[in-house]
Write an enzyme that holds these catalytic residues in place. Structure first.
Site, PDB file in Angstrom:
ATOM      1  N   GLU A 102      -1.047   4.133 -12.218  1.00 12.18           N
ATOM      2  CA  GLU A 102      -1.820   2.439 -11.638  1.00 12.18           C
ATOM      3  C   GLU A 102      -3.565   2.588 -12.071  1.00 12.18           C
ATOM      4  OE1 GLU A 102      -1.743   1.556  -7.166  1.00 12.18           O
ATOM      5  OE2 GLU A 102       0.124   3.062  -7.282  1.00 12.18           O
ATOM      6  N   ASP A 110       1.786   5.206  -7.556  1.00  7.42           N
ATOM      7  CA  ASP A 110       1.657   6.053  -7.266  1.00  7.42           C
ATOM      8  C   ASP A 110       2.721   5.856  -6.443  1.00  7.42           C
ATOM      9  OD1 ASP A 110      -0.950   6.392  -6.983  1.00  7.42           O
ATOM     10  OD2 ASP A 110      -1.288   5.435  -5.674  1.00  7.42           O
ATOM     11  N   ASP A 126       4.493   5.339  -3.292  1.00 10.16           N
ATOM     12  CA  ASP A 126       4.460   5.059  -2.505  1.00 10.16           C
ATOM     13  C   ASP A 126       5.061   3.586  -2.883  1.00 10.16           C
ATOM     14  OD1 ASP A 126       2.470   3.286  -2.968  1.00 10.16           O
ATOM     15  OD2 ASP A 126       1.158   4.483  -1.835  1.00 10.16           O
ATOM     16  N   GLU A 128       3.690   0.674  -2.608  1.00 17.87           N
ATOM     17  CA  GLU A 128       3.308  -0.132  -3.743  1.00 17.87           C
ATOM     18  C   GLU A 128       3.235   0.375  -4.608  1.00 17.87           C
ATOM     19  OE1 GLU A 128       1.205  -3.257  -2.398  1.00 17.87           O
ATOM     20  OE2 GLU A 128       1.967  -2.890  -0.499  1.00 17.87           O
ATOM     21  N   TYR A 152      -0.635  14.506  -2.822  1.00 15.70           N
ATOM     22  CA  TYR A 152      -0.968  12.500  -2.296  1.00 15.70           C
ATOM     23  C   TYR A 152      -1.910  12.084  -1.435  1.00 15.70           C
ATOM     24  CZ  TYR A 152      -0.264   7.511  -3.357  1.00 15.70           C
ATOM     25  OH  TYR A 152      -0.048   6.326  -3.125  1.00 15.70           O
ATOM     26  N   ARG A 171      -1.338  10.095   0.701  1.00 15.62           N
ATOM     27  CA  ARG A 171      -1.370   8.316   1.837  1.00 15.62           C
ATOM     28  C   ARG A 171       0.273   9.067   1.905  1.00 15.62           C
ATOM     29  NH1 ARG A 171      -3.296   5.190  -2.510  1.00 15.62           N
ATOM     30  NH2 ARG A 171      -4.704   3.827  -1.568  1.00 15.62           N
ATOM     31  N   HIS A 224       6.560  12.798   0.652  1.00 20.02           N
ATOM     32  CA  HIS A 224       5.665  14.047  -0.082  1.00 20.02           C
ATOM     33  C   HIS A 224       5.212  14.575   1.381  1.00 20.02           C
ATOM     34  CE1 HIS A 224       5.144   9.182  -1.505  1.00 20.02           C
ATOM     35  NE2 HIS A 224       4.092   8.847  -0.797  1.00 20.02           N
TER      36      HIS A 224
END
Length: 764
Positions: A10, A83, A85, A87, A300, A302, A346
């Site tokens: 990203e 990432d 997740d 998104e 990570y 989040r 995660h």
């Protein structure tokens, strides 16, 4: 053309970190955020075709796409590593769609930490693209768009142009509004306490608080009741009735989840949730250490999981034994159970290596990075330490028919507390908050030095701070860890809430909009409904439920409520809401209406009666009319032409204008050096610590200056946006609009010049 495999991430910041470990075997390129999204000028959802989203390439991303295609060349293998997740999964899918080619293979790679071990392990164990995770992201995006793009135009018609409603942000506003109404409705109740001043033969003297009468809990409603008790206590002896000594164990808390990191950083470091996530992103993506090459410092950021890798726990135990001693190390690795329904993709947020102690790397970190890293490092290491042992003494003292309680505590063995305490634990530290008691035995007679009666009043519920609002959202299942910072920023940017001295309170506009949308859409903006929707999205990701079914179940009642609201929602532009107050001019009822400059009072008999006034509310929420200041009371003259200045009201509140208008258009702020709404952006001047706030120049033009003016004179014309530059890591970018490029974000660093039209991920 290149045939080397391509790794797609990203952020451009990650490219250098990943290249360091993968060498020249791979090409590495960045999408710079999302490359596709729903169109900005239409809803982009085909409801009749099963809620099919119409994704489009984001304007301005053509150069990024061309670069990705060039880097991919003739490569047969593309490793998609945005990432880990939802998104990131959407970005991976959209990248695969753009780079799709006959014979080309796509692999999903999840970098949970940007270290050599983390990167190589992820590259060695690629996965297929996760369609369930992508479906969950699409479902959230569609839900947000259905709500935002259909309720917002309704608010434009009924209240004011430019307003918006969001599926989750509006629930956050509702929580703040309901707390404010509870504060306004609160009626304080009087109560009294009585404290006895006591001493034993050995020091120290201490106090005991009245708790019971003849074993029954006691309340003292007023001074008369207090005086009556004091009369009964007069002349009575103080005898130790019971002594309870107990040693308790206090276990360390788990390593950070996203929300707990935000809460502790807000309370301990005075970081905003948004700043916390920005700095955490920098630590995750990589810091250049002594080698001159970037290394990911934390896992990570989040996550709502407290899971940790066994090897990380072992490394922490080894460090604890070496630095603090074996007595402080837990006997074996300590692991923590997740709450139910927590996604466990995660680990918790932890250092990638505890050997990177804050002291050893502080020379390579900014002050903000070091502060946050230290918090993360200490909490993780503390999680593998021995429990603290605390001696608690509780003594009951009988005086006549009454029992007084005294308590004290001391740390017997600090354990993990030698390294880390949460902000909440720091408030109640046994070695700071409790009184030490002398050695007492049952039957001892104590010296009684008198009583201290004191009047109190019950307190209303507190307003939410950033930390307590994040906690409230988390506990109620509203939003997800990655969205909390965006929610808090959005509700302030929209003007629905204000943060005053660190606490949220709704604006008048926020109260009006909240009342309207909650009345028209009672389910959609309900806390329980929103939490259930989050659970349903998790179930989509876990392949337990179909996304289309969620959307269908949501939309049927929503469309009915939408049709009803189009007709039934009160128009604040027209009729307005009744206040129960009489017009001082004609006696008709005053209504609250909303105009281009915000809410105001107007006579319901308009146009026959043209009475109107600004208003405010007192602490109970009652409306107070603001009488206009006579222009004769202004002892100011125009700096340009010398004519008297008069008070005017505009979109941004009151200001001074020349009475010679339109021949002279000079304007001035109504009060010197009054800052406008905070942008949430930290002043970039070294060592300043202020925030950039919206101001208005003498000529009425908006600019953004430091809140510490005149000590700091930093100022810019373009609106700062609290979003770091992904290319050079500058702390913020600015929003610009040109005829050629429309609205975009730009980095102010002249050596960088990064530009993007890519929006922040929505919380909606």
């Amino acid at each position: 053309m290149s045939s080397k495999p391509l790794v797609v991430v990203e952020s451009p910041t990650k490219v250098k970190t990943i290249k360091k470990y993968l060498g020249k075997v791979f090409n590495v390129a960045a999408t710079v955020g999302h490359i596709k999204d729903l169109p900005s000028k239409e809803m982009g959802i085909d409801i009749d075709k099963g809620f099919k989203p119409k994704y489009r390439v984001i304007p301005g991303k053509q150069k990024v796409i061309a670069s990705l295609k060039k880097e991919a060349g003739d490569a047969e293998d593309i490793y998609l590593a945005p990432d880990p997740d939802r998104e990131g999964e959407a970005i991976a899918w959209h990248t695969a769609e753009i780079l799709k080619k006959k014979g080309r293979r796509f692999h999903r790679v999840l970098f949970h930490e940007l270290t050599e071990t983390g990167i190589r392990e992820a590259m060695d164990t690629p996965e297929p693209l996760n369609d369930n995770k992508y479906d969950a992201q699409k479902a959230r995006r569609i839900l947000d768009r259905l709500v935002g793009y259909q309720i917002s135009p309704l608010l434009w018609r009924k209240v004011k142009n430019g307003l918006s409603a969001g599926r989750v942000q509006s629930v956050a506003v509702r929580i703040i509004c309901e707390r404010e109404k509870a504060i306004q409705a609160f009626e304080p109740e009087e109560y009294w306490t009585i404290t006895a001043r006591l001493a034993a033969q050995a020091p120290p003297p201490f106090t005991g608080k009245l708790a019971k009468k003849n074993g029954k809990k006691l309340t003292i409603p007023d001074e008369a009741a207090s005086n009556a008790i004091l009369a009964e206590l007069s002349g009575k002896k103080a005898i130790v009735e019971k002594v309870l000594k107990k040693t308790t164990r206090r276990n360390p808390v788990p390593p950070f989840t996203t929300s707990k990191l935000q809460q502790d950083a807000i309370r301990k470091l005075r970081f905003s949730a948004k700043k916390t996530m920005m700095v955490a992103q920098q630590l995750y993506e990589g810091i250049e250490l002594a080698s001159g090459e970037p290394t990911g410092m934390i896992t990570y950021m989040r996550t709502d999981s407290t899971r940790i890798a066994a090897e990380a726990a072992e490394e922490a135990l080894s460090l604890i034994r070496e630095d603090l001693g074996a007595d402080y190390a837990a006997p074996k690795p300590r692991f923590f159970k997740n709450r139910k329904k927590v996604q466990d993709a995660h680990e918790a947020i932890r250092p990638t290596s505890v050997r990177h102690t804050p002291e050893s790397i502080k020379a390579f970190l900014t002050a903000d990075q070091l502060a946050l890293y230290t918090l993360i490092w200490k909490r993780f290491v503390a999680s593998q330490m021995q429990p603290a042992l605390i001696d608690n003494n509780t003594v009951t003292i009988r005086i006549g028919d009454y029992q007084f309680k005294a308590s004290g505590s001391a740390i017997k063995f600090p354990g993990f507390m030698a390294l880390y305490l949460t902000a909440e634990e720091e408030k109640g530290r046994p070695d700071q908050a409790r009184t030490m008691l002398p050695d007492l035995a049952e039957g001892d007679e104590l010296a009684l030095d008198g009583f201290d009666p004191k009047q109190h009043f019950t307190q209303p519920p507190p307003r939410f701070s950033e930390a307590s609002l994040v906690k409230e959202l988390e506990e109620n299942g509203i939003g997800r860890p990655s969205t909390y910072a965006t929610i808090l920023s959005t509700i302030q940017e929209k003007g629905y809430v204000e943060k005053i001295k660190g606490y949220f309170r709704p604006s008048e506009l926020g109260l009006i909009v909240n009342d309207l949308v909650v009345k028209s859409f009672p389910d959609i903006f309900n806390v329980e409904f929103t939490a259930k929707m989050e659970d349903d999205l998790d179930r989509v990701e876990a392949a337990e439920i179909d996304a289309k079914m969620i959307l269908k179940d949501f939309y049927a009642p929503f469309s009915t409520e939408l049709d009803a609201a189009a007709e039934g929602m009160l128009s604040m532009k027209g009729v307005g809401s009744a206040t129960g107050l009489s017009c001082p001019k004609c006696g008709s009822e005053l209504h609250i209406k909303v105009g281009k400059n915000g809410p105001f009072l107007a006579c319901s008999s308009y146009p026959e009666c043209n009475f109107s006034r600004d208003y405010t509310r007192d602490e109970k929420g009652n409306i107070q009319i603001i009488e206009p200041v006579s222009s004769d009371a202004i002892d100011k003259t125009c700096e340009k032409c010398g004519k008297p200045m008069v008070i005017k009201r505009g979109r941004y509140g009151t200001f001074l204008a020349c009475s010679g208008y339109p021949d002279c258009k000079f304007t001035q702020s109504a009060s010197a050096d009054v800052g406008g709404q905070s942008t949430g952006v930290t002043c970039p001047e070294p060592g300043c610590g202020g925030e950039l706030v919206e101001r208005r120049s003498k000529r009425g033009k908006i600019f953004y200056g430091c809140s510490r003016f005149p000590e700091c004179k930093y100022a810019i014309w373009d609106k700062p946006v609290n979003r770091p530059c992904p290319q050079c890591n500058a702390g913020f970018m600015v929003e610009k609009t040109t005829k050629k490029d429309g609205t975009f974000l730009k980095c102010l660093n002249p050596a960088c010049g990064f530009k993007t039209t890519d929006p922040d991920p929505e919380d909606a």
